[in-house]
Design a protein around this motif. Structure first.
Motif, PDB file in Angstrom:
ATOM      1  N   ARG A 342       0.630  -1.060  -0.076  1.00 34.53           N
ATOM      2  CA  ARG A 342      -0.202   0.072  -0.043  1.00 34.53           C
ATOM      3  C   ARG A 342       1.048   1.217  -0.044  1.00 34.53           C
ATOM      4  N   THR A 343       2.105   0.825  -0.336  1.00 34.80           N
ATOM      5  CA  THR A 343       3.001   2.210  -0.111  1.00 34.80           C
ATOM      6  C   THR A 343       3.680   2.379  -1.399  1.00 34.80           C
ATOM      7  N   VAL A 344       4.158   3.513  -1.694  1.00 37.48           N
ATOM      8  CA  VAL A 344       4.881   3.922  -3.049  1.00 37.48           C
ATOM      9  C   VAL A 344       6.088   4.585  -2.446  1.00 37.48           C
ATOM     10  N   VAL A 345       7.409   4.282  -2.570  1.00 35.80           N
ATOM     11  CA  VAL A 345       8.501   4.975  -2.381  1.00 35.80           C
ATOM     12  C   VAL A 345       9.347   5.411  -3.804  1.00 35.80           C
ATOM     13  N   VAL A 346       9.629   6.898  -3.644  1.00 36.49           N
ATOM     14  CA  VAL A 346      10.437   7.147  -4.722  1.00 36.49           C
ATOM     15  C   VAL A 346      11.701   7.641  -4.182  1.00 36.49           C
ATOM     16  N   LEU A 347      12.920   7.440  -4.801  1.00 32.38           N
ATOM     17  CA  LEU A 347      14.177   7.900  -4.366  1.00 32.38           C
ATOM     18  C   LEU A 347      14.941   8.605  -5.735  1.00 32.38           C
ATOM     19  N   PHE A 348      15.372   9.902  -5.290  1.00 34.34           N
ATOM     20  CA  PHE A 348      15.995  10.764  -6.246  1.00 34.34           C
ATOM     21  C   PHE A 348      16.922  11.401  -5.886  1.00 34.34           C
ATOM     22  N   VAL A 349      17.999  12.178  -6.441  1.00 34.94           N
ATOM     23  CA  VAL A 349      18.988  12.699  -6.214  1.00 34.94           C
ATOM     24  C   VAL A 349      18.962  14.220  -6.525  1.00 34.94           C
ATOM     25  N   ASN A 350      19.926  14.814  -5.952  1.00 34.81           N
ATOM     26  CA  ASN A 350      20.122  16.257  -6.420  1.00 34.81           C
ATOM     27  C   ASN A 350      21.184  16.314  -7.744  1.00 34.81           C
ATOM     28  N   GLN A 351      21.533  17.352  -7.778  1.00 39.44           N
ATOM     29  CA  GLN A 351      22.642  17.588  -9.187  1.00 39.44           C
ATOM     30  C   GLN A 351      23.680  17.821  -8.311  1.00 39.44           C
ATOM     31  N   SER A 352      24.755  17.183  -9.000  1.00 39.73           N
ATOM     32  CA  SER A 352      26.125  16.917  -8.246  1.00 39.73           C
ATOM     33  C   SER A 352      27.336  17.003  -9.343  1.00 39.73           C
ATOM     34  N   ASP A 353      28.532  17.282  -8.969  1.00 43.99           N
ATOM     35  CA  ASP A 353      29.574  17.304  -9.868  1.00 43.99           C
ATOM     36  C   ASP A 353      29.905  15.835 -10.413  1.00 43.99           C
ATOM     37  N   THR A 354      30.490  15.834 -11.633  1.00 43.28           N
ATOM     38  CA  THR A 354      30.780  14.431 -12.184  1.00 43.28           C
ATOM     39  C   THR A 354      32.202  14.261 -11.988  1.00 43.28           C
ATOM     40  N   HIS A 355      32.857  15.151 -11.997  1.00 47.02           N
ATOM     41  CA  HIS A 355      34.672  15.096 -11.983  1.00 47.02           C
ATOM     42  C   HIS A 355      35.157  16.504 -11.402  1.00 47.02           C
TER      43      HIS A 355
END
Length: 546
Positions: A342-355
């Motif tokens: 009965r649950t929906v979980v969403v995981l997301f990330v922010n913008q971050s440097d690649t190198h």
């Protein structure tokens, strides 16, 4: 058909079989009017992980426990090709963009800080003199967030009956996750070492957070020494290296001169977020009532003294391993208390440097550091030579240059001309890729130039500067103490997102989507309106026929 029985949505006995008579308000009508492919979720859990990268998940995959991060990677819908259609400027705009389903051009949050022309200096985008801090001197709110979020829409659709809570490590993430109408938005004070919040939210500091503050649980977690979870020579990063074991006390600072502890960049911060989340989950019975509820959380994989997201320390790797175990603890509790079906979980990330520029330079790839303070000082000297001995540059913030419009008007100078002169001068600095006047940014036509479009999407008339500069790929802005400001420049950064829970198909979606598509997807799953300035579209592979 069984006789209608009055329920929590109806404020008066049923007087007919028409749908309009059954539900009061369009929001409540929408909540159950869409086709029912599966039961609507009773709980939505949103997780933002500061600094997480897909390549790190892949690299550490074999070291993750079952039921942790692997659950998102293989148990639900993986969206590896998500993209922010905005310029990177901090957690506040990134989280606001996800939760509102739109860009700063609409929601107004263009950075963690903004330049106040009336005061002549930078200040937090959260600052609100009309509010009072609870446990903190900072008076913060979401008053500069100009649109609704998916939390706000759920609150409106249920006439305030949905229970929505946000828990963050920093105030920018916590408040943007909570929007305007969460019952509380709580974050970590890394000086006072306690949970804090703002009077902007109706419930203030949740009793569970207050109890953790006074009964010693917060302190006991903050003072637990952080040492390697595994033998040092077993870490992936340590192959062919001679790294030494680390030993930190999260409640302490790095240099003994700062009053700020390193707590927010240690696994203890993630543990505290999980601890409070579990208290709310159980104590409030989230996901067990008639109305859908939301729980929004921020975690991190950033480490002390390391502003970058690349893995070049066993501390970073250890953060991932410990986060993996926190995620398992959270998911197990959700399943036990609310039921994952009965649950929906969403995981997301922010913008971050690649190198980092250091990494690129070590591999003979062009890169460098741009010092905006020095560049703006030279700009002001140049404008003095052209227009007279006045302070023509009023300020600088987040690659935005603010000219002294009052002085320009007093001297009866042409603002557009000075903007163009400023833009041309900034192009002479090493590391600058482009410089745009405010008019050029606002009037940028639709094109394949992703950087130009990201700038337009991130520019708001109330906080934007007179000239906006961008950096070459691989370059990073630093302040006068050589501390990084934002991430390295780039135009092709993809970030992952994951959805898991009841009714979420098990699949990898190769199609690219924007991060603005997550909010309308959650809205479709809940059967509520999308946020009022939403430009995203529901992710079709997730919502199906909903």
């Amino acid at each position: 058909m069984k006789p209608y029985r009055q329920n929590a949505f109806s404020k008066a006995p049923f007087r007919g079989w028409g749908v309009k008579a059954l539900f009061r308000g369009l929001g409540v009508l929408l909540l159950f009017s869409l086709p029912m492919m599966a039961e609507r979720p009773k709980l939505v859990v949103g997780i933002m992980v500061d600094g997480l990268r897909q390549e790190h998940l892949d690299a550490f995959h074999d070291y993750f426990v079952e039921g942790g991060l692997k659950t998102f990677m293989y148990g639900g819908t993986a969206l590896p090709h998500m993209r922010y259609p905005t310029a990177s400027a901090g957690n506040a705009p990134d989280v606001a963009t996800v939760m509102a389903g739109t860009t700063p051009a609409y929601h107004g949050i263009a950075g963690n800080v903004y330049f106040d022309r009336r005061k002549g200096h930078e200040e937090s985008v959260l600052l609100d003199a009309d509010q009072v801090g609870i446990g903190t001197q900072h008076s913060y709110s979401a008053h500069r967030l100009l649109t609704t979020t998916v939390v706000d829409e759920l609150t409106l659709a249920t006439e305030g009956n949905a229970r929505c809570y946000a828990i963050g490590i920093d105030p920018e993430a916590a408040i943007m996750l909570g929007g305007h109408t969460a019952r509380s938005a709580t974050w970590i004070d890394d000086v006072q070492l306690q949970w804090v919040t703002t009077g902007y939210y109706g419930e203030g500091l949740p009793s569970y957070a207050d109890l953790m503050n006074v009964d010693g649980r917060f302190d006991s977690t903050a003072y637990v020494r952080w040492t390697p979870l595994f033998p040092v020579n077993s870490y992936v990063w340590n192959a062919n290296r001679q790294a030494r074991a680390f030993d930190y006390v999260p409640a302490q600072s790095l240099d003994n001169e700062s009053s700020t502890s390193i707590l927010r960049r240690t696994p203890a911060a993630n543990t505290l977020v999980t601890d409070l989340a579990l208290q709310l989950l159980k104590g409030e019975g989230l996901g067990q009532g008639y109305y859908p509820d939301m729980l929004l959380l921020q975690y991190t994989v950033r480490t002390p003294g390391d502003p970058f997201t690349s893995v070049h320390s066993i501390e970073k790797e250890d953060m991932y391993m410990r986060l993996d175990r926190e995620v398992k603890r959270l998911l197990d509790a959700i399943d036990w208390e609310a039921g994952m079906e009965r649950t929906v979980v969403v995981l997301f990330v922010n913008q971050s440097d690649t190198h980092t520029p250091i990494e690129l330079g070590d591999n003979k790839i062009p890169s460098g550091y741009f010092n905006a303070g020095r560049a703006v000082a030279l700009l002001n000297t140049y404008l003095m030579a052209l227009y007279g001995q006045e302070r023509w540059v009023e300020g600088y913030s987040g690659k935005h240059i603010f000219l002294n419009r009052r002085k320009i008007e007093e001297q009866r100078l042409d603002l557009r001309e000075m903007q163009e002169v400023t833009a041309e001068f900034m192009l002479e600095f090493e590391g600058i890729r482009a410089a745009y006047t405010a008019a050029q940014v606002r009037n940028q036509p639709l094109s394949d130039d992703f950087e130009a479009m990201a700038l337009r999407n991130s520019y708001h008339k109330d906080s934007g500067g007179d000239v906006v500069v961008t950096l070459l790929p691989g370059w990073m802005e630093v302040d006068n103490r050589n501390r990084p400001v934002g991430g390295t420049a780039g135009t092709a950064v993809e970030v992952p997102a994951f959805m898991y829970g009841g009714g979420i198909p098990r699949q990898v979606v190769d199609k690219p989507y924007d991060m603005t598509d997550l909010a309308p997807t959650l809205a479709a799953l809940l059967g509520i309106p999308a946020p009022n300035a939403c430009i995203g579209q529901p992710i079709e592979e997730v919502v199906g026929g909903k």
